[in-house]
Design an enzyme around this catalytic site. Sequence first.
Site, PDB file in Angstrom:
ATOM      1  N   CYS A   1      37.600  35.400  47.132  1.00  0.00           N
ATOM      2  CA  CYS A   1      36.682  36.518  47.379  1.00  0.00           C
ATOM      3  C   CYS A   1      37.511  37.738  47.750  1.00  0.00           C
ATOM      4  O   CYS A   1      38.518  37.625  48.445  1.00  0.00           O
ATOM      5  CB  CYS A   1      35.728  36.164  48.518  1.00  0.00           C
TER       6      CYS A   1
ATOM      7  N   CYS B   1      34.440  34.273  57.705  1.00  0.00           N
ATOM      8  CA  CYS B   1      34.193  33.436  56.525  1.00  0.00           C
ATOM      9  C   CYS B   1      35.491  32.832  56.007  1.00  0.00           C
ATOM     10  O   CYS B   1      36.480  33.544  55.807  1.00  0.00           O
ATOM     11  CB  CYS B   1      33.533  34.274  55.434  1.00  0.00           C
TER      12      CYS B   1
ATOM     13  N   GLU C   1      34.027  25.629  44.665  1.00  0.00           N
ATOM     14  CA  GLU C   1      33.157  24.594  45.218  1.00  0.00           C
ATOM     15  C   GLU C   1      31.695  24.962  45.014  1.00  0.00           C
ATOM     16  O   GLU C   1      31.337  26.145  45.013  1.00  0.00           O
ATOM     17  CB  GLU C   1      33.455  24.414  46.709  1.00  0.00           C
TER      18      GLU C   1
ATOM     19  N   CYS D   1      35.289  39.503  55.266  1.00  0.00           N
ATOM     20  CA  CYS D   1      34.489  39.159  56.447  1.00  0.00           C
ATOM     21  C   CYS D   1      35.331  38.276  57.375  1.00  0.00           C
ATOM     22  O   CYS D   1      35.892  37.261  56.929  1.00  0.00           O
ATOM     23  CB  CYS D   1      33.219  38.425  56.029  1.00  0.00           C
TER      24      CYS D   1
ATOM     25  N   CYS E   1      23.817  25.506  45.715  1.00  0.00           N
ATOM     26  CA  CYS E   1      24.532  26.688  46.197  1.00  0.00           C
ATOM     27  C   CYS E   1      25.737  26.887  45.267  1.00  0.00           C
ATOM     28  O   CYS E   1      26.601  26.025  45.154  1.00  0.00           O
ATOM     29  CB  CYS E   1      24.971  26.450  47.644  1.00  0.00           C
TER      30      CYS E   1
ATOM     31  N   HIS F   1      24.165  40.658  59.486  1.00  0.00           N
ATOM     32  CA  HIS F   1      24.927  40.297  60.691  1.00  0.00           C
ATOM     33  C   HIS F   1      24.953  41.364  61.792  1.00  0.00           C
ATOM     34  O   HIS F   1      25.222  41.038  62.941  1.00  0.00           O
ATOM     35  CB  HIS F   1      26.348  39.847  60.353  1.00  0.00           C
TER      36      HIS F   1
ATOM     37  N   CYS G   1      27.575  27.177  55.079  1.00  0.00           N
ATOM     38  CA  CYS G   1      27.825  28.608  54.848  1.00  0.00           C
ATOM     39  C   CYS G   1      29.166  29.022  55.412  1.00  0.00           C
ATOM     40  O   CYS G   1      29.469  28.745  56.576  1.00  0.00           O
ATOM     41  CB  CYS G   1      26.784  29.454  55.578  1.00  0.00           C
TER      42      CYS G   1
HETATM   43  N1  SAH Z   1      29.330  37.002  49.400  1.00  0.00           N
HETATM   44  C1  SAH Z   1      27.957  36.689  49.504  1.00  0.00           C
HETATM   45  C2  SAH Z   1      27.633  35.206  49.390  1.00  0.00           C
HETATM   46  C3  SAH Z   1      28.534  34.203  50.102  1.00  0.00           C
HETATM   47  S1  SAH Z   1      28.358  33.833  51.790  1.00  0.00           S
HETATM   48  C4  SAH Z   1      27.396  37.224  50.793  1.00  0.00           C
HETATM   49  O1  SAH Z   1      28.151  37.766  51.582  1.00  0.00           O
HETATM   50  O2  SAH Z   1      26.186  37.189  50.990  1.00  0.00           O
HETATM   51  C5  SAH Z   1      26.801  33.116  52.117  1.00  0.00           C
HETATM   52  C6  SAH Z   1      26.324  33.412  53.524  1.00  0.00           C
HETATM   53  O3  SAH Z   1      27.081  32.711  54.526  1.00  0.00           O
HETATM   54  C7  SAH Z   1      26.428  34.874  53.896  1.00  0.00           C
HETATM   55  O4  SAH Z   1      25.287  35.298  54.567  1.00  0.00           O
HETATM   56  C8  SAH Z   1      27.614  34.885  54.844  1.00  0.00           C
HETATM   57  O5  SAH Z   1      27.618  36.008  55.675  1.00  0.00           O
HETATM   58  C9  SAH Z   1      27.411  33.592  55.576  1.00  0.00           C
HETATM   59  N2  SAH Z   1      28.618  33.091  56.259  1.00  0.00           N
HETATM   60  C10 SAH Z   1      29.902  33.325  55.949  1.00  0.00           C
HETATM   61  N3  SAH Z   1      30.716  32.664  56.796  1.00  0.00           N
HETATM   62  C11 SAH Z   1      29.925  31.998  57.670  1.00  0.00           C
HETATM   63  C12 SAH Z   1      30.174  31.105  58.748  1.00  0.00           C
HETATM   64  N4  SAH Z   1      31.414  30.774  59.116  1.00  0.00           N
HETATM   65  N5  SAH Z   1      29.107  30.572  59.398  1.00  0.00           N
HETATM   66  C13 SAH Z   1      27.855  30.872  59.024  1.00  0.00           C
HETATM   67  N6  SAH Z   1      27.558  31.699  58.006  1.00  0.00           N
HETATM   68  C14 SAH Z   1      28.573  32.256  57.325  1.00  0.00           C
END
Ligand code: SAH
Length: 358
Positions: free
Chosen positions: A123, A130, A103, A127, A116, A231, A348
């Site tokens: 992935c 996510c 996406e 995390c 984006c 975070h 995000c």
């Molecule tokens: N893998 C990379 C890029 C993808 S995530 C990274 O970790 O930076 C893009 C951003 O969204 C990251 O800062 C991630 O921590 C954040 N993110 C992931 N899941 C989220 C959620 N459920 N709500 C808000 N931010 C989130």
Amino acid sequence: MRFFYFRILEASVKKDIRALSKEELQDFFVSHDAPSFKAGQVFQWLWQKGIHDFELMTNLSLEHRNLLKAHFQIKHINIDSQQRSADGTIKNAVKLHDHLVVESVLIPTSTRTTACVSSQVGCSLDCTFCATAALKRMRNLNADEIYDQVVAMDQQSKLYYQRPLSNIVFMGMGEPLMNYKNVLAAIDKITDSEALGMSPRRIILSTSGIPKLIRKMADDKVKFGLAVSLHSARQEVREQIMPFAKKFPLTELIEALEYWYAYTKKQITFEYVVWEGVNDLKEDIQALVGLCRRIPSKVNIIQYNPIDGSSMKQAHQTIIDAYIAALTKARISVTYRRSRGVDIDAACGQLANKIDSK
Ligand code: SAH
């Protein structure tokens, strides 16, 4: 019959012309008794105008078009489906060369349109907050599959918002540093004046933080910006929500970021979500302020977008206000923005190919 099979085999092994460098394309023309400058024209069609058909290369003679057709194919992505949010955000399901889907999201504001972009199918990181982490990592995207997402969204931006893309963030599916070579090759094309010609200052790569590769980016003298999904500035908290951080502890990450700043002189953006019961204590705030004092940086507090199957909850607004107050007092720049595209799972951490799985 044999001839027939041979033709099928030949067609299936035709090389993707976009895998060739301009020099290789020049060599190809010269070895077929054609002038090498034709390579420049073809390059423009492929990378600047984004066409997918040799027939459309109208400044090439029929003979040269046929020559290309006989040797090459043009692989490209397809936008499988599109969803539009009430706030104007557009989420694309992008079908790759082998029909896997990722996406990408176009986010308009009054002054910018930001693309984006995804760098991996699924992935490999874990995390807990996510949605993409729940998808198995299938493979890295090729450089042209990454580049094509940008071109597609540049066209959408012109079509729907009457302006070209202004910014690109590598914050879609995947961990861009786990696909280092192809992500950097795509950025080379995005910034190449003979392709999209965007300024690298308008590009941000977001990583969960892989120290060795952050140093490598500095050594490779990249010109784009760096965001780190932090975070938590406390190791014991961070490794709870980003378990891979046990392998890449904060101490090593911080040293790599100091190295990055020493060599690039570029400030780092820390992305930060505040959750109830996770990082909502005074010591969490103090740890973040301490880290930002050590490394020239700013903080982008992201609104938590709840995902299926997780009980994590964004902390109360008073805690977020306490973070903002403490950072501001320490003269560290901080932003807190509303998420975009939440109603279509485009914000995000929400990219999980839901359209595809329905
Ligand atoms: N893998 C990379 C890029 C993808 S995530 C990274 O970790 O930076 C893009 C951003 O969204 C990251 O800062 C991630 O921590 C954040 N993110 C992931 N899941 C989220 C959620 N459920 N709500 C808000 N931010 C989130």
